[in-house]
Every structure is written in structure tokens, then in C-alpha cells.
Design an enzyme around this catalytic site. Structure first.
Site, short mmCIF file in Angstrom:
data_model
loop_
_atom_site.label_atom_id
_atom_site.label_comp_id
_atom_site.label_asym_id
_atom_site.label_seq_id
_atom_site.Cartn_x
_atom_site.Cartn_y
_atom_site.Cartn_z
CD GLU A 1 13.44 -44.56 -35.27
OE1 GLU A 1 12.59 -44.94 -34.45
OE2 GLU A 1 13.95 -43.45 -35.29
CD GLU B 1 14.41 -39.77 -27.49
OE1 GLU B 1 13.65 -39.46 -28.42
OE2 GLU B 1 15.09 -40.82 -27.48
#
Length: 142
Positions: free
Chosen positions: A43, A134
Site C-alpha cells: 500500500e 473501517e
């Protein structure tokens, strides 16, 4: 209490090419990169702005490093695009318990380690109007 949009996660097939698109098109620079073996992703976090609570808002670009990872499966089914939205909180444990008490499925029994040493959990998209959500407590908050 949820305090900000912490980040928007975008799944991509080629992290380097996607980073270059956001750099060349919008001027966003990479703030942090890592490989999260537990989540099966590579990421890049692109910082968008600072927030009034001392945090920041990011774009999180996610490339799967394993076909069997959640992001790998999602990419195979959906292709590139917005994967999830993350809200910042000073206490992911308390907030996820409170949300669970309201009938929303929390995907992890206990928060896990996320980007930059954060603590995270996810809420089931079927309970959040189709949006994988999230909750994030940044490392500086815990």
C-alpha cells in the site's frame, strides 16, 4: 466518537502506476508505504490534508500481494476502484463495541494492526448500505 474521514481505500492492480496517476494528475505525494502481510497488500498512503483533531486524511492505494487476500478477491470480482471508507476514532475498541451493540456486524473480534501502526476493524458492508467501513485509531492516538 468518529472524528474524521481517515482515508478512502482504493484497490488497484499496479500500485506504482496508480501512485503515478495521483501524483501527476492531482499533485498528491506518497506519505508512507508498506507491505501488510496479514492483510495481503502492498500500500501507499497519500496525505491529502491535516485535520482539526490532529490527524490527517489520506487516499490509501492497495495492491494485492496474494490472490487469496480480501483485496485480491475484491479486485478479481470488481476490478479497480473504491474499496472502503475509513473513519478515524480515538478509541476503536469502544466505538466498535458501541456500533456492534446497535446491530452492525464488526468483522474482527479484536482490532488488528493497520497502516502506520494503527489499530483497525471493519464493519460489514451489508449492514452499512453496501459500503465496507473501517474504523481506525492512529498509532499516535493509542
Amino acid at each position: 466518537m468518529l472524528t474524521r474521514i481517515d482515508h478512502i481505500g482504493i484497490a488497484c492492480f499496479d500500485l506504482d502506476a496508480t501512485v503515478e496517476f495521483y501524483r501527476a494528475t492531482y499533485g498528491f505525494e506518497v506519505f508512507h508505504t508498506e507491505v501488510n502481510e496479514e492483510q495481503g497488500v502492498r500500500e501507499a498512503m497519500l496525505k491529502i490534508n491535516e485535520t482539526s483533531d490532529g490527524g490527517a486524511s489520506y487516499l490509501q492505494l492497495l495492491e494485492s500481494v496474494r490472490e487469496d487476500s480480501a483485496v485480491g478477491k475484491w479486485l478479481a470480482k470488481n476490478g479497480e476502484g473504491v474499496h472502503h471508507i475509513a473513519f478515524g476514532t480515538a478509541d476503536v475498541d469502544t466505538d466498535s463495541a458501541g456500533i456492534r451493540d446497535k446491530g452492525v456486524r464488526v468483522l474482527y473480534d479484536a482490532p488488528r494492526t493497520g497502516s502506520m501502526g494503527s489499530r483497525i476493524t471493519f464493519l460489514h458492508p451489508k449492514d452499512c448500505h453496501g459500503v465496507l467501513t473501517e474504523l481506525v485509531t492512529s498509532a499516535s492516538e493509542h
